[in-house]
Design a protein around this motif. Structure first.
Motif, mmCIF file in Angstrom:
data_model
loop_
_atom_site.group_PDB
_atom_site.id
_atom_site.type_symbol
_atom_site.label_atom_id
_atom_site.label_comp_id
_atom_site.label_asym_id
_atom_site.label_seq_id
_atom_site.Cartn_x
_atom_site.Cartn_y
_atom_site.Cartn_z
ATOM 1 N N LEU A 83 -3.661 -7.648 19.698
ATOM 2 C CA LEU A 83 -4.303 -6.607 20.509
ATOM 3 C C LEU A 83 -5.400 -5.936 19.703
ATOM 4 O O LEU A 83 -5.218 -5.616 18.521
ATOM 5 C CB LEU A 83 -3.261 -5.548 20.911
ATOM 6 N N ASP A 84 -6.514 -5.708 20.359
ATOM 7 C CA ASP A 84 -7.597 -4.911 19.800
ATOM 8 C C ASP A 84 -7.467 -3.497 20.363
ATOM 9 O O ASP A 84 -7.387 -3.326 21.587
ATOM 10 C CB ASP A 84 -8.936 -5.555 20.218
ATOM 11 N N VAL A 85 -7.471 -2.495 19.494
ATOM 12 C CA VAL A 85 -7.323 -1.103 19.951
ATOM 13 C C VAL A 85 -8.401 -0.729 20.959
ATOM 14 O O VAL A 85 -8.233 0.209 21.726
ATOM 15 C CB VAL A 85 -7.329 -0.129 18.733
ATOM 16 N N TYR A 97 -1.226 3.979 13.384
ATOM 17 C CA TYR A 97 -1.227 4.482 12.004
ATOM 18 C C TYR A 97 -2.032 3.568 11.085
ATOM 19 O O TYR A 97 -2.054 2.336 11.274
ATOM 20 C CB TYR A 97 0.209 4.521 11.483
ATOM 21 N N GLY A 98 -2.635 4.193 10.084
ATOM 22 C CA GLY A 98 -3.281 3.426 9.016
ATOM 23 C C GLY A 98 -4.649 2.913 9.409
ATOM 24 O O GLY A 98 -5.182 2.034 8.744
ATOM 25 N N ASP A 149 -1.160 -6.115 16.779
ATOM 26 C CA ASP A 149 -2.150 -6.043 15.689
ATOM 27 C C ASP A 149 -3.323 -6.955 16.044
ATOM 28 O O ASP A 149 -3.175 -7.937 16.788
ATOM 29 C CB ASP A 149 -1.536 -6.489 14.355
ATOM 30 N N GLY A 200 -1.963 -1.898 15.497
ATOM 31 C CA GLY A 200 -2.287 -2.078 14.074
ATOM 32 C C GLY A 200 -1.032 -1.938 13.232
ATOM 33 O O GLY A 200 -1.024 -1.283 12.191
ATOM 34 N N ARG A 213 0.812 -1.218 0.000
ATOM 35 C CA ARG A 213 0.000 0.000 0.000
ATOM 36 C C ARG A 213 0.848 1.272 0.000
ATOM 37 O O ARG A 213 0.511 2.250 -0.675
ATOM 38 C CB ARG A 213 -0.926 -0.030 1.225
#
Ligand SMILES: C[S@@+](CC[C@H](N)C(=O)[O-])C[C@H]1O[C@@H](n2cnc3c(N)ncnc32)[C@H](O)[C@@H]1O
Length: 285
Positions: free
Chosen positions: A113-115, A132-133, A85, A64, A32
């Motif tokens: 990990l979940d934000v 980021y992202g 992530d 992430g 990306r």
């Protein structure tokens, strides 16, 4: 496997759909930020914000992290990084991509990990938190509590650096897609997406929330943060890749272009013009 706990507001189904999407995307996510000129500019805009706010020796929580382009940058800045992530596939790619490089020495550990759930970390544990992202673009109704979590684990005077998908910039960048969506699903659906940025109105495999720049600032302030800087991820680099290709081919012209572009991206009039909206914030005392 990370246990995906439903938050009061965001469903487990939302989290599972996002995880499965990035698991399936796998290595495609790696390209990306390198495959076209807009991506390369976006990378540089994000990289410079890191370089301004991260100091050698800082302990950083990267949320992430994906395949690790910014993990490597954080390592090069001398930070020690806890790499996380939601997607086990992306976390494995991150490990694969950094193993055998000098940057891997700066990775403290990797974990799923979940934000939306930072409960395993102590208050003030990190100097900098990076998301980021777009992890916050997948928090949906839990976005405010997620940002509270980022600020809670950041030390006083530390930094939260984040970027989310841009609503108006995406529309500007992909008018054909927005028009096709309205034609396929109806103008009412299109109205709802443009009003809320929420792609769950569309359905499909990639569902996220896009933001207007002022919504990002409001979100951070509501969650107890003080916004230090905002930026678009692109200003003059979305429209004409052939012209920019000529500029990029000349290192001196490219360096000058990037300086102009980074400055332009921070102008108030540009904030909604790129694919992402970036924010640097600190916890309010
Ligand atoms: C577009 S990629 C960005 C990767 C990298 N940070 C970058 O900027 O190049 C988004 C990443 O966020 C992760 N993600 C999505 N939702 C998340 C969540 N709720 N918690 C943590 N990570 C999440 C995805 O698995 C994916 O790796």
């Amino acid at each position: 496997m990370l246990a995906l706990v439903p938050t009061p507001d965001r469903s487990t189904a939302d989290a599972e759909r996002t995880r499965d999407y990035y698991d399936r995307l796998g290595r495609l996510e790696e390209d990306r930020l390198v495959q076209d000129v807009a991506g390369r500019v976006s990378f540089e805009v994000h990289r410079r914000l890191l370089a301004e706010h991260v100091r050698a020796g800082d302990r950083v929580l990267e949320i992430g992290a994906g395949p690790g382009r910014f993990t490597a940058e954080l390592a090069r800045l001398g930070a020690r990084v806890v790499v996380t992530d939601l997607s086990p596939v992306q976390l494995d790619l991150n490990r694969e991509n950094l193993t055998g490089t000098a940057d891997e020495g700066n990775v403290e550990r990797r974990e799923l990990l979940d934000v939306c759930d930072l409960s395993r970390y102590d208050d003030y544990e990190f100097d900098v938190v990076v998301a980021y992202g777009g992890p916050l673009s997948y928090a949906f109704e839990a976005e405010e509590s997620a940002v509270r979590g980022l600020l809670r684990v950041t030390r006083s005077g530390g930094r939260v650096l984040a970027s989310v998908m841009s609503m108006l910039g995406t529309w500007r960048h992909a008018p054909a897609g927005v028009t096709a969506l309205a034609e396929a699903l109806g103008e009412d659906v299109n109205d709802r997406v443009l009003a809320t940025g929420d792609l769950r109105h569309v359905g499909g495999e990639h569902q996220c929330r896009m933001f207007r720049a002022h919504e990002v600032v409001d979100l951070v302030e509501r969650a107890g943060g003080h916004v230090l800087a905002t930026s678009a991820s692109n200003w003059a680099s979305l429209a004409d890749p052939d012209v920019l290709g000529r500029v990029e081919a000349d290192p001196d012209r490219w360096a000058r272009f990037l300086d102009h572009e980074v400055q332009a991206c921070r102008e108030p009039g540009a904030l909604d013009g790129g694919t992402h909206v970036l924010v640097a914030a600190e916890p309010r005392p």
